[in-house]
Design an enzyme around this catalytic site. Structure first.
Site, PDB file in Angstrom:
ATOM      1  N   HIS A  13      -9.768   1.348   4.530  1.00 40.43           N
ATOM      2  CA  HIS A  13      -8.514   1.558   5.276  1.00 40.43           C
ATOM      3  C   HIS A  13      -8.763   2.571   6.391  1.00 40.43           C
ATOM      4  CE1 HIS A  13      -4.450   2.794   6.235  1.00 40.43           C
ATOM      5  NE2 HIS A  13      -4.050   1.653   5.694  1.00 40.43           N
ATOM      6  N   GLU A  24      -7.122   4.994   7.472  1.00 42.94           N
ATOM      7  CA  GLU A  24      -6.858   6.403   7.152  1.00 42.94           C
ATOM      8  C   GLU A  24      -8.053   7.025   6.444  1.00 42.94           C
ATOM      9  OE1 GLU A  24      -3.101   5.687   5.243  1.00 42.94           O
ATOM     10  OE2 GLU A  24      -2.232   5.282   7.203  1.00 42.94           O
ATOM     11  N   GLU A  39      -6.000  -4.778  10.624  1.00 43.09           N
ATOM     12  CA  GLU A  39      -5.024  -3.702  10.788  1.00 43.09           C
ATOM     13  C   GLU A  39      -5.384  -2.870  12.018  1.00 43.09           C
ATOM     14  OE1 GLU A  39      -2.743  -2.630   6.993  1.00 43.09           O
ATOM     15  OE2 GLU A  39      -4.489  -1.372   7.096  1.00 43.09           O
ATOM     16  N   SER A  84       2.831  -1.761  10.754  1.00 44.04           N
ATOM     17  CA  SER A  84       4.255  -1.753  11.105  1.00 44.04           C
ATOM     18  C   SER A  84       4.957  -3.082  10.820  1.00 44.04           C
ATOM     19  CB  SER A  84       4.443  -1.347  12.570  1.00 44.04           C
ATOM     20  OG  SER A  84       4.020  -0.021  12.764  1.00 44.04           O
ATOM     21  N   LYS A 131       0.127   4.232  -0.458  1.00 46.38           N
ATOM     22  CA  LYS A 131      -0.566   5.442   0.027  1.00 46.38           C
ATOM     23  C   LYS A 131      -0.292   6.612  -0.938  1.00 46.38           C
ATOM     24  CE  LYS A 131      -0.364   3.430   4.566  1.00 46.38           C
ATOM     25  NZ  LYS A 131      -0.345   3.577   6.007  1.00 46.38           N
ATOM     26  N   ASN A 169       0.865  -1.185   0.000  1.00 48.06           N
ATOM     27  CA  ASN A 169       0.000   0.000   0.000  1.00 48.06           C
ATOM     28  C   ASN A 169       0.900   1.233   0.000  1.00 48.06           C
ATOM     29  OD1 ASN A 169      -1.905   1.957   0.398  1.00 48.06           O
ATOM     30  ND2 ASN A 169      -2.447   1.353   2.494  1.00 48.06           N
ATOM     31  N   GLY A 198       1.832   2.502  10.945  1.00 48.51           N
ATOM     32  CA  GLY A 198       2.820   3.583  10.821  1.00 48.51           C
ATOM     33  C   GLY A 198       3.431   4.036  12.139  1.00 48.51           C
TER      34      GLY A 198
HETATM   35  P1  PGA Z   1       2.408   0.532   7.844  1.00 43.72           P
HETATM   36  O1  PGA Z   1       0.982   0.716   7.118  1.00 43.72           O
HETATM   37  O2  PGA Z   1       2.998  -0.761   7.308  1.00 43.72           O
HETATM   38  O3  PGA Z   1       3.194   1.735   7.446  1.00 43.72           O
HETATM   39  O4  PGA Z   1       2.137   0.443   9.296  1.00 43.72           O
HETATM   40  C1  PGA Z   1       0.116  -0.357   6.914  1.00 43.72           C
HETATM   41  C2  PGA Z   1      -1.145   0.119   6.256  1.00 43.72           C
HETATM   42  O5  PGA Z   1      -1.564   1.243   6.512  1.00 43.72           O
HETATM   43  O6  PGA Z   1      -1.764  -0.603   5.458  1.00 43.72           O
END
Ligand code: PGA
Length: 253
Positions: A96, A98, A168, A214, A10, A8, A174
């Site tokens: 997601h 976000e 998740e 992460s 982003k 992903n 993140g």
């Molecule tokens: P990350 O993001 O690996 O940076 O924690 C995962 C995601 O948002 O799908």
């Protein structure tokens, strides 16, 4: 068993040049890796660059990070499932955290997106997970139950086996604070139970569940081996080709 590794990206990289470089490095790097399917989810505007390239590679598929639920019409700024399919997209990330948090996507919107994606014969990757606060209040299981039940409203048995779930936890995304594999396993069993209640046992047996939050080369394998997930959804580490390829190699056991 073949693992599914979803990158992903982003809102990254900032330039087409950066996106092409990242894609080509990953493409070269996975040439000799077996037993894995990699899904690259770049920003929409980069999808056309990779459309032709992925035709020649079995192991890489294209994914989108979001979608709208209508085929066409007066919906400023939106991208339809049909447009994505036309660009060679096979997977679509839906819900997601976000998007849920920053863009205020509701369970109702997520349900519409999920149904539209299934209708178009694309594979949805439905993201679910509890926030830090919900975890502290021990509401995690209830939250997952509610997110999934609402997303699945009106989804018939014959389409349900195309759904991929991504657990998740929001507090792990993140932050560097990845979830313990045993806790991921617990959530995986819960997600399977939710599916078993709704659909036939066959569907929950076939259900693919990913972990995201992460993920790094240090912890990636534990989610496949200990938490017994079917793959990973990777944000930060998918932007560093070397790290990402290390993860892909590691899980291709
Ligand atoms: P990350 O993001 O690996 O940076 O924690 C995962 C995601 O948002 O799908």
């Amino acid at each position: 068993m073949k693992s599914l590794i979803v990158a992903n990206w982003k809102c990254n990289p900032e330039t087409p040049k950066g996106a092409k470089l990242l894609f080509n490095t990953v493409k070269r790097g996975i040439k000799n890796i077996k037993n894995v399917e990699v899904v690259i989810c770049p920003p929409f505007v980069y999808l056309p660059f990779f459309q032709k390239k992925i035709k020649k590679i079995e192991k890489i598929k294209l994914g989108a990070q979001d979608v709208f639920w209508k085929e066409k019409g007066a919906f400023t700024g939106e991208i339809s499932p049909l447009m994505l399919k036309d660009l060679g997209v096979k997977y679509v990330i839906i819900g997601h955290s976000e998007r849920r948090q920053i863009l205020k996507e509701t369970d109702e919107m997520i349900n519409k997106k999920l149904r539209a994606v299934l209708f178009t014969k694309l594979r949805p990757i439905l993201c679910v997970g509890e926030t830090e606060m919900e975890k502290r209040k021990e509401q995690g299981l209830r939250v997952l139950n509610s997110q999934i039940s609402r997303a699945l409203e009106g989804v018939p048995e014959k389409e349900a086996d195309k759904i991929i779930l991504a657990y998740e936890p929001v507090w792990a995304i993140g932050t560097g604070a990845a979830c313990e594999p045993n806790s991921v396993l617990e959530k995986k069993l819960l997600l399977q139970r939710i599916f078993r209640k709704r659909y036939s046992p066959n569907i929950s047996k076939k259900l693919k569940i990913l972990y995201g939050g992460s993920v790094t080369p240090e912890n990636a394998l534990s989610y496949i081996k200990e938490a017994k997930t079917n793959g990973l959804l990777i944000g930060g580490s998918s932007l560093k080709a070397k790290e990402f390829l290390e993860i892909v190699k590691m899980v291709s056991i």
